[in-house]
Design an enzyme around this catalytic site. Structure first.
Site, PDB file in Angstrom:
ATOM      1  N   HIS A  37       5.104 -34.254  -6.192  1.00 51.80           N
ATOM      2  CA  HIS A  37       6.197 -33.486  -6.802  1.00 51.80           C
ATOM      3  C   HIS A  37       6.746 -34.209  -8.037  1.00 51.80           C
ATOM      4  CE1 HIS A  37       6.737 -32.273  -2.395  1.00 51.80           C
ATOM      5  NE2 HIS A  37       6.513 -31.120  -2.992  1.00 51.80           N
ATOM      6  N   GLN A  61       7.308 -17.309   3.163  1.00 52.66           N
ATOM      7  CA  GLN A  61       5.915 -17.722   2.970  1.00 52.66           C
ATOM      8  C   GLN A  61       5.312 -18.413   4.199  1.00 52.66           C
ATOM      9  OE1 GLN A  61       6.915 -20.401  -0.437  1.00 52.66           O
ATOM     10  NE2 GLN A  61       5.301 -21.679   0.406  1.00 52.66           N
ATOM     11  N   GLY A 149       1.096 -27.772  -8.827  1.00 46.71           N
ATOM     12  CA  GLY A 149       0.055 -28.756  -8.551  1.00 46.71           C
ATOM     13  C   GLY A 149      -1.292 -28.110  -8.261  1.00 46.71           C
ATOM     14  N   ARG A 189       3.668 -32.315   4.401  1.00 47.05           N
ATOM     15  CA  ARG A 189       3.228 -32.219   5.801  1.00 47.05           C
ATOM     16  C   ARG A 189       2.602 -33.525   6.300  1.00 47.05           C
ATOM     17  NH1 ARG A 189       2.388 -26.621   4.414  1.00 47.05           N
ATOM     18  NH2 ARG A 189       3.432 -25.339   5.962  1.00 47.05           N
TER      19      ARG A 189
HETATM   20  P1  AMP Z   1       5.627 -27.726  -2.090  1.00 46.66           P
HETATM   21  O1  AMP Z   1       6.902 -28.473  -1.992  1.00 46.66           O
HETATM   22  O2  AMP Z   1       4.589 -28.154  -1.119  1.00 46.66           O
HETATM   23  O3  AMP Z   1       5.845 -26.222  -2.125  1.00 46.66           O
HETATM   24  O4  AMP Z   1       5.016 -28.099  -3.509  1.00 46.66           O
HETATM   25  C1  AMP Z   1       5.754 -27.913  -4.692  1.00 46.66           C
HETATM   26  C2  AMP Z   1       4.835 -28.118  -5.867  1.00 46.66           C
HETATM   27  O5  AMP Z   1       4.297 -29.438  -5.825  1.00 46.66           O
HETATM   28  C3  AMP Z   1       3.623 -27.159  -5.858  1.00 46.66           C
HETATM   29  O6  AMP Z   1       3.349 -26.757  -7.188  1.00 46.66           O
HETATM   30  C4  AMP Z   1       2.528 -28.034  -5.313  1.00 46.66           C
HETATM   31  O7  AMP Z   1       1.237 -27.624  -5.730  1.00 46.66           O
HETATM   32  C5  AMP Z   1       2.892 -29.371  -5.931  1.00 46.66           C
HETATM   33  N1  AMP Z   1       2.269 -30.456  -5.178  1.00 46.66           N
HETATM   34  C6  AMP Z   1       2.308 -30.660  -3.831  1.00 46.66           C
HETATM   35  N2  AMP Z   1       1.568 -31.733  -3.503  1.00 46.66           N
HETATM   36  C7  AMP Z   1       1.031 -32.211  -4.657  1.00 46.66           C
HETATM   37  C8  AMP Z   1       0.169 -33.295  -4.971  1.00 46.66           C
HETATM   38  N3  AMP Z   1      -0.321 -34.112  -4.043  1.00 46.66           N
HETATM   39  N4  AMP Z   1      -0.162 -33.491  -6.268  1.00 46.66           N
HETATM   40  C9  AMP Z   1       0.314 -32.662  -7.238  1.00 46.66           C
HETATM   41  N5  AMP Z   1       1.135 -31.614  -6.996  1.00 46.66           N
HETATM   42  C10 AMP Z   1       1.487 -31.389  -5.723  1.00 46.66           C
END
Ligand code: AMP
Length: 285
Positions: A37, A61, A149, A189
């Protein structure tokens, strides 16, 4: 860093910047922040006058109630990490702030088949929820640029499509997947993994790199067969899918096609925790 919990609070913070024509970079998240993030925030900081991060665990979601209930929450630490990377604004709305009689989230967008395979097939309704929340957040934040990401590749393709239709002025950027030293893609996770499963979890990334290093001379359907065999050797994993798809249309590839590039995807449970990953796959002749 300014903290906004309601839409009027956020608008009061952003309006002066918008009057000065500042560019606003936006990073939507569900919190439990990690370096993945933060890499998006840093990219936005480089490219924009103001960077907004949102933290919102979007109930729409989650296709499994238990997954929603178990999703990690660590807001205090999130705020600290965002301050450390000089994020300008964090928006932490309640569910009622996002979904109400004004906005139920029931929107339909023509996604041209991007949502029917992989996560779309295995998590029914998931992408409807993603589209609903990102559309709503774009309406609220009105960003110049939004950062996502590569780890959630299919999600990125769907948001890009939704955005072209509903928010054509927002530029959508994909940032690389940030990994732990052992190759495991960082994910909120990961903190739900037991220590023994945490040690096993990098196998998913190893399987993807094996596709490139050991099997890329085979046809995609054969590569998939080899990888399913490899994953099945590790009894702690329960495979959801392994797929090789056209990187632009996300249509599954069984045979190599000239002039199209491939991406390989994996989703698997380990100890009840669902992990996903993907990398580019290049044919070896
Ligand atoms: P989330 O909090 O899982 O909904 O992720 C929020 C944003 O962070 C999304 O655009 C994800 O794709 C990105 N993201 C999550 N994990 C990673 C990672 N390991 N590397 C780069 N971006 C990430």
């Amino acid at each position: 860093m300014k903290v906004a919990k309601t839409i009027p609070e956020l608008e009061a913070i952003l309006n002066p910047h918008k009057l000065q024509n500042s560019t606003v970079g936006f990073v939507p998240t569900m919190g439990a922040l990690h370096q993945g993030h933060l890499s998006l925030i840093s990219q936005s900081k480089i490219e924009n006058n103001v960077t907004v991060c949102s933290i919102f665990i979007n109930p729409k979601q989650f296709n499994e109630a238990k997954d929603y209930e178990n999703y990690p929450i660590d807001t205090e630490n999130d705020i600290k990490q965002l301050e450390d990377v000089n994020c300008d604004v964090v928006f932490i709305p309640s569910v009622d702030e996002i979904y109400s009689s004004v906005y139920s989230g029931d929107i339909k967008v023509e996604l041209n088949g991007l949502a029917i395979t992989m996560e779309g097939e295995h998590r029914p309704g998931h992408f409807d929820g993603v589209v609903a929340v990102v559309h709503r957040l774009f309406d609220i934040v009105k960003p110049t640029v939004a950062y996502f990401g590569q780890k959630d590749y299919q999600q990125f393709m769907i948001i890009q499509k939704m955005s072209r239709l509903l928010h054509p002025n927002v530029k959508i950027i994909m940032c690389p997947t940030i990994r732990e030293q052992d190759g495991l893609a960082m994910s909120s996770r990961n903190r739900l993994l037991s220590s023994i499963n945490r040690q096993k979890a990098p196998i998913l990334h190893q399987i993807l790199t094996n596709a490139q290093n050991k099997y890329a001379h085979l046809e995609p359907y054969e590569i998939k067969q080899e990888l399913v065999k490899e994953l099945n050797k590790h009894k702690e994993f329960t495979m959801d899918y392994i797929e090789i798809a056209n990187k632009d249309t996300l249509e599954p590839l069984n045979y190599w096609e000239e002039n199209s590039e491939a991406q390989i995807f994996i989703a698997s449970f380990i100890g009840g925790v669902r992990l996903i990953d993907n990398i580019k796959l290049v044919r070896r002749r």
